[in-house]
Design a protein around this motif. Structure first.
Motif, mmCIF file in Angstrom:
data_model
loop_
_atom_site.group_PDB
_atom_site.id
_atom_site.type_symbol
_atom_site.label_atom_id
_atom_site.label_comp_id
_atom_site.label_asym_id
_atom_site.label_seq_id
_atom_site.Cartn_x
_atom_site.Cartn_y
_atom_site.Cartn_z
ATOM 1 N N GLY A 90 -7.720 13.175 -17.838
ATOM 2 C CA GLY A 90 -7.021 12.564 -16.711
ATOM 3 C C GLY A 90 -7.850 12.523 -15.437
ATOM 4 N N ARG A 91 -8.999 13.204 -15.430
ATOM 5 C CA ARG A 91 -9.870 13.263 -14.267
ATOM 6 C C ARG A 91 -9.116 13.685 -13.010
ATOM 7 N N ARG A 104 -12.381 -13.187 3.145
ATOM 8 C CA ARG A 104 -11.130 -13.490 2.453
ATOM 9 C C ARG A 104 -10.678 -12.339 1.584
ATOM 10 N N PRO A 105 -9.350 -12.142 1.400
ATOM 11 C CA PRO A 105 -8.304 -12.893 2.091
ATOM 12 C C PRO A 105 -8.167 -12.425 3.533
ATOM 13 N N ARG A 111 -5.742 -2.983 1.633
ATOM 14 C CA ARG A 111 -6.686 -1.907 1.370
ATOM 15 C C ARG A 111 -8.067 -2.518 1.156
ATOM 16 N N ARG A 158 2.238 1.670 -3.373
ATOM 17 C CA ARG A 158 1.192 2.098 -4.302
ATOM 18 C C ARG A 158 0.949 3.594 -4.175
ATOM 19 N N GLU A 215 0.832 -1.206 0.000
ATOM 20 C CA GLU A 215 0.000 0.000 0.000
ATOM 21 C C GLU A 215 0.865 1.254 0.000
ATOM 22 N N SER A 219 -13.357 -8.282 -2.586
ATOM 23 C CA SER A 219 -14.557 -8.403 -3.419
ATOM 24 C C SER A 219 -15.751 -7.827 -2.664
ATOM 25 N N LEU A 230 -4.091 10.046 -11.059
ATOM 26 C CA LEU A 230 -4.931 8.900 -11.405
ATOM 27 C C LEU A 230 -4.293 8.068 -12.515
ATOM 28 N N PRO A 278 -7.763 -12.244 -4.287
ATOM 29 C CA PRO A 278 -9.045 -12.794 -3.876
ATOM 30 C C PRO A 278 -9.953 -13.061 -5.068
ATOM 31 N N ALA A 300 -9.557 -3.542 -2.199
ATOM 32 C CA ALA A 300 -9.046 -4.694 -2.926
ATOM 33 C C ALA A 300 -9.880 -5.957 -2.651
ATOM 34 N N SER A 341 -4.173 -5.863 6.802
ATOM 35 C CA SER A 341 -3.545 -4.616 6.369
ATOM 36 C C SER A 341 -3.742 -4.363 4.875
ATOM 37 N N ASN A 401 -17.049 -9.997 0.181
ATOM 38 C CA ASN A 401 -16.203 -9.999 1.377
ATOM 39 C C ASN A 401 -16.267 -8.665 2.109
#
Lengths: 366, 502, 294
Positions: free
Chosen positions: C81-82, B390-391, B397, A6, A3, B402, A350, A366, B400, B395, B405
């Motif tokens: 690009g928003r 899951r998962p 985000r 990212r 994170e 579904s 973005l 997942p 990420a 930690s 979940n």
């Protein structure tokens, strides 16, 4: 870790891209990659210590003096950057750091010259006055936003010019103008007392003062507040999703106002560091757009206090080192171009995010 | 039921299929529309009525099937394509520009000009002519945002007619209208169809469907289950077709209701007009109703997100004249909101941070003013395990994860606060079957432990499967109350649709 | 004295009038433009630099193009690009601040400004741009209120979905409005360097872009209102300057700094006294268009 990577990737990529583009620009304009390389090396030594000269048998000042200059510039960039960043974290865009800085600087100059106190106490009082001045000046936009629905971008732009006009075209040249001694009429306010000066850290080697310590402490404190404290957690929640924050029992209006107060206080402190550390009085004009640089630091640092600190240290350094590029026919404002270009690239965040999501896509997932 | 043969088929939708992710919205639906017909599409929420018409209007691309107009296959990829083929649609949510006048809104995108300038007098005259021709009484000079909702809807219809459409789709047109405005709308539309306009009406209101339509198509779970005429139908028979024959859901073990947890008397707030209800510890109160009949407002009132305009609310015996979300949480009200992404989670926060949200001040998430990372991590880890989210990555985000979940995490978080009352709005919408079962069993576990649940769902089956009692809301008022054992799907369905007692 | 005052307004106002009128176009289309300052700077530099090698009127056109080019960057960042529109605008300002200085160094090796150029000719005592600044707001007003394009522009800033539903391309409409806004700002900048002065100065436009934004807000996002506010601000400024020379005693009572702060303070006052929820900024201002959102 993923994170963090990212979040940091757009900033790092933007800074690197900007450095490369500007490097090529110098190469094209000044005749060749070698010149550009020499110029950039000169800037680097000027920013982070002249190690070649040091190892050639130079004094430690060869390293310390550039570092001191860099840190002096970085201190102000850090504080204004933090000012913009903290407002950003609750979802407000404080374009008014410049105005808050002016008010804080004036407060520090007035208290610094107007009262006499023991050293430590005097500095503390000046800092307090500056922080309070900046905070009060930021309170207006916060209240207007909360109760009148006035967008903070417009109100802070207006207040920047109000502060600039009132302070630099009236107070500093009028009521607060230093009384002339002899023939020398000094523009700006009276010199502050020695007891109000920020202590120098490197003696006579450099102008470096305790401002950088204050800036680092502020960055660390803000980082701890945002990551370790429930209050900071709530601010971040408000910034990321005000609706969810409200549903979770956070008082969104109070978060706006308190974050704006901190934001203004930080900009005010930047003004104080400028006066107590470098200028020693409010000069005829502050001139440089420190508050706008703060926007750049906050955005390049991605609103993260330590990111802001890192970005301020880098660009503070480049600015200090930029003067050495003049030998190669590059103006000392060149680092500001690097900074501006990096900011423009960060604005396309973005787009970078798309790139980084592709690069950092979890395998399996997942 | 006999198959109705249209007089002259002008539009034919053939074997349309449409999926959204894993959900089948339309499963091989065919529908023919003849010139001048008034066809009603009825069905429960999610039956596929709007999806079918959005395919026809070019908003959705169909996964399979085709559309033919006058016997020729056409491609409708955008609303502009549909308009070019004479198909117009009036949505529930208007696409009008408030500060512009009626005339300006109507001619937007195809403005009459004179010497390059907007010919406003001509625009007004043309729009006025359109209004006059179709019998709409509208002031073409009025700013749209000064008009009543009913008039705004007329502007939407005039927009379509002004473009010369021959087919007009009305999606729930009366949802926002007063009865008088609705009557006027139908009078005008009926006359238009007499002049040859084909009208498709999507509606839940069976009374207006029966009086307006010349043909009624019933959709259920993405399939067309019947086409009938109003003459051979009653409100009751339509309701039965919409709901279908279902297996009686397995009843949860009988509950032993305890103390009164919620007491709402004459509650009013926006669309909620006058609702009185009680919920006791250890029971699930289901709120049945068609979307937009005050359920959303009811949930907002109970959780402190909205204040009551009228009436009184007692929670756990104490009056709550000015409940805030924070006070509600302190009292033990948990909330699974309908719009998870806006109201329940912060997608840029980690899973663990989202678990703390709402209880950020309390143990194990805080020690004094500081965040208790260890407490948060261990609580999150055990919650992920217990609720099979899951998962198992505290930690990560949240964005990420579904959707299923994320929802399981919200349910886990809300129940973990040991609430006295859980307000769950559409808790299983958009989830796959396994996740649906998981969430439902959590709600029943909570009830078995003595919790009170207010379950708002547009899915009647879900309401009937989980509730001990069911309150039916229609136009912001209670139109029926049923206790398990006397659940009568048909009767509940009629009450949901405002069918009056015979 | 009044004539002298009027004359100095006619010199000082056009730059802000052009920029403020331009800013209304971008914002009426729904794109925030706080980058006016940077676009003006591009215009000022472009015009002065070009006028060194070509006739000054052509140089002005180069300035207009420079402003439009910078605006195109803003439009691309915001629309394609928003990006956050305020971030993009401020980034534009900071980049142009640095880039202008860099180009001064690189091209002219002088940090203070470009060499002098031939000023625009005077028509009836003022530059042609002055007279254009009187006409242009009315032309833009006409375009916004009386053309199909203007109708669509007003609609797209309020409810882009409505425009899209009627088959008009939202992104193209917005892009055009932002670029036009930059062209106007560029024209304003060019007026500074080719008519007010005869060269580009390193600090240009020294805040006039922000004054234009204030004028736009003060003028409630209408071309005539923005132009009127710009004139009003310029008049106040001219009055201040003229008072400084003619009646220095008065400035003891009302200091210059207070007069300088007045336009901004007034704008803020008007904003804060407005009824909450009263129609002011376009409804969709600052929001990127999402076709899937209804």
């Amino acid at each position: 870790m993923r994170e963090t990577a990212r979040a940091a990737l757009p900033s790092v990529a933007s800074v690197i891209t900007s450095l490369v583009v500007c490097f090529l620009a110098v190469a094209v304009l000044r005749g060749g990659l070698e010149v550009a390389l020499d110029a950039f090396l000169a800037m680097t030594w000027g920013a982070f210590g002249d190690f070649p000269r040091f190892f050639d048998g130079g004094t430690s000042a060869a390293v310390l003096r550039p570092l001191g200059e860099s840190a002096t510039k970085a201190a102000i960039l850090t504080l204004t950057g933090l000012s913009v960043a903290v407002a950003f974290r609750v979802g407000l865009f404080n374009i008014g750091a410049q105005g808050q800085l002016i008010v804080g600087a004036l407060a520090a100059a007035v208290v610094g010259a107007g009262v006499e106190l023991p050293t430590a106490l005097h500095v503390a009082l000046c800092l307090l006055a500056a922080a309070a001045g900046g905070a009060l000046y930021a309170l207006g936009p916060a209240l207007l936003k909360r109760y009148r629905g006035v967008h903070e971008v417009i109100s802070t732009i207006m207040l920047n010019w109000v502060a600039l006009s009132l302070v630099e075209n009236w107070l500093v040249t009028g009521p607060l103008r230093a009384t002339t001694t002899g023939d020398n009429s000094i523009a700006g306010t009276a010199q502050i007392h020695a007891s109000a000066e920020l202590p120098r850290l490197l003696g006579d080697v450099s102008r470096l003062n305790a401002g950088i310590l204050l800036a680092i402490a502020a960055a660390v404190a803000l980082w701890l507040w945002l990551t370790r404290f429930v209050g900071g957690f709530q601010w971040r929640a408000v910034g990321a999703n005000p609706e969810a924050a409200r549903a979770s029992g956070v008082n969104v209006g109070r978060a706006f106002i308190s974050a704006m107060l901190v934001s203004g206080a930080l900009a005010g402190l930047a003004g104080a560091v400028l006066i107590l550390g470098t200028e020693q009085r409010y000069p005829a004009t502050i001139g440089a757009p420190y508050g706008f640089d703060g926007i750049a630091m906050a955005l390049i640092g991605n609103g993260h206090p330590l990111g802001v600190l890192a970005s301020a240290l880098l660009f503070g350094g480049l600015r200090a080192g930029g003067t050495r590029m003049q030998l190669f026919g590059v103006h000392k404002s060149f680092p500001e171009l690097i900074q501006g270009l990096a900011l423009l690239l960060v604005a396309a965040r973005l787009m970078w995010m798309k790139v980084s999501d592709r690069l950092l896509k979890p395998k399996g997932g997942p | 039921m006999r198959q109705c043969a249209a007089v002259t088929v002008t539009i034919a939708l053939r074997h349309i299929k449409k999926r959204f992710g894993s959900q089948v919205a339309l499963d091989d639906v065919s529908l023919e529309l003849g010139r001048g017909e008034r066809v009603a599409l009825v069905g429960e929420n999610g039956a596929g009525k709007s999806s079918l018409m959005n395919v026809l209007y070019g908003l959705y691309g169909a996964d399979a099937g085709e559309v033919a107009i006058d016997g020729k296959k056409v491609r409708l990829r955008t609303p502009a394509d549909a308009l070019a083929h004479g198909i117009g649609m009036v949505h529930q949510h208007f696409t009008l520009v408030g500060p512009l006048t009626v005339a300006e809104n109507v001619v937007l995108g195809r403005e009459p000009t004179k010497a390059g300038l907007l010919d406003l007098p001509r625009a007004k005259a043309e729009v006025a002519a359109t209004c006059a021709r179709f019998g709409f009484v509208l002031d073409v000079n009025a700013r749209v945002d000064t008009l009543s909702v009913g008039s705004q809807q007329k502007v939407e219809i005039v927009k379509a007619l002004h473009r010369g459409v021959s087919t007009l789709i009305l999606d729930e047109p009366t949802a926002v209208l007063t009865p008088q405005e609705a009557d006027e709308l139908f009078a005008v539309t009926r006359r238009l169809s007499d002049e040859g306009l084909t009208v498709v009406l999507i509606s839940h209101k069976l009374r207006e469907v029966l009086s307006f339509a010349t043909r009624i198509a019933v959709l259920r779970r993405g399939k067309k289950v019947a086409e009938v005429t109003p003459e051979e139908s009653t409100q009751a028979s339509l309701a039965a077709l919409m709901v279908g024959e279902r297996e009686a859901p397995a009843a949860p073990p009988a509950s032993t209701p305890g103390d009164v947890v919620v007491a709402l008397a004459h509650g009013a707030c926006g669309k909620l007009k006058d609702v009185s209800l009680e919920v006791r510890a250890g029971e699930v109160l289901g709120i049945a109703g068609v979307d937009g009949n005050g359920q959303r407002e009811l949930a907002a009132v109970l959780t402190g997100l909205s204040r009551l305009d009228g009436g009184t609310l007692h929670l756990l015996g104490s009056p709550q004249p000015s409940l805030t979300p924070r006070a509600a949480r302190r009292l033990g009200v948990a909330h699974i909101p309908e719009d998870r992404l806006h109201h329940a989670v912060v997608t840029d926060f980690t899973v663990a941070e989202n678990v703390a949200l709402g209880r950020q001040h309390q143990a194990p998430f805080a020690k004094g003013p500081r965040i208790d990372f260890e407490g948060r991590l261990s609580r999150t880890t055990s919650l992920l395990e217990a609720h099979d989210v899951r998962p198992r990555a505290p930690s990560l985000r949240l964005g990420a994860l579904s959707g299923g979940n994320q929802q399981k995490l919200v349910v886990a978080r809300e129940l973990d606060a040991n609430p006295k009352l859980l307000v769950a709005v559409q808790p299983t919408r958009g989830l796959d079957l396994a996740a649906v079962d998981a969430v439902r069993s959590r709600l029943l576990d909570f009830r078995a432990q003595g919790g009170a649940v207010v379950l708002v769902s547009l899915d009647l089956e879900e309401v009937l499967a989980l509730s001990d009692r069911v309150v039916v809301l229609y136009e912001g008022r209670v139109t029926g109350e049923f206790t398990r054992g006397e659940f009568d799907e048909r009767l509940i369905g009629e009450r949901m649709l405002g069918v009056r007692d015979a | 004295m009044l004539l002298a005052l009027l004359s100095s307004v006619l010199d000082a106002a056009p730059a802000v009038v052009f920029a403020a009128v331009g800013a209304t176009l971008s914002e009426r289309a729904g794109v925030v433009n706080v980058g006016v300052e940077g676009m003006m700077r591009a215009g000022a530099f472009g015009a002065a630099a070009a006028a060194l090698v070509m006739p000054t009127p052509l140089g002005v056109l180069v300035g207009v193009a420079a402003g439009a080019l910078v605006a195109a960057l803003h439009a691309w960042l915001c629309i394609q690009g928003r990006s956050d529109q305020v971030v993009s605008g401020m980034a534009i300002n900071l980049v142009m601040l640095a880039f202008g200085q860099f180009l001064l160094e690189a091209a002219f090796s002088s940090p203070a400004g470009t060499p002098a150029i031939t000023q625009l000719p005077k028509w009836f005592g003022h530059s042609p741009l002055t007279w254009l600044a009187i006409v242009l707001p009315f032309v833009v007003h006409l375009a916004v209120t009386r053309t199909p394009w203007g109708l669509r522009l007003r609609a797209v800033g309020e409810k882009p979905q409505a425009v899209a539903a009627m088959g008009v391309r939202v992104t193209r409409l917005r892009f055009g409005a932002v670029v036009l806004s930059g062209a106007f700002a560029g024209l304003g900048g060019a007026q500074l360097s080719t008519a007010v002065l005869d060269h580009f100065e390193s600090h240009m436009p020294s805040g006039l872009g922000f004054m234009a934004v204030a004028a736009m807000v003060f003028g409630r996002w209408t071309p005539l209102g923005a132009a009127g506010a710009a004139l009003f601000f310029a008049f106040g400024d001219a009055l201040r300057i003229s008072l400084a020379s003619s009646a220095p005693g008065l400035l003891e009572v009302v200091p210059q700094g207070v007069l300088l702060a007045l336009p901004y303070a007034l704008t803020l006052l008007v904003l804060s006294l407005q009824r909450r929820g009263a129609a002011r900024a376009p409804a969709a201002l600052g929001q990127p268009y999402d076709p899937e959102l209804r």
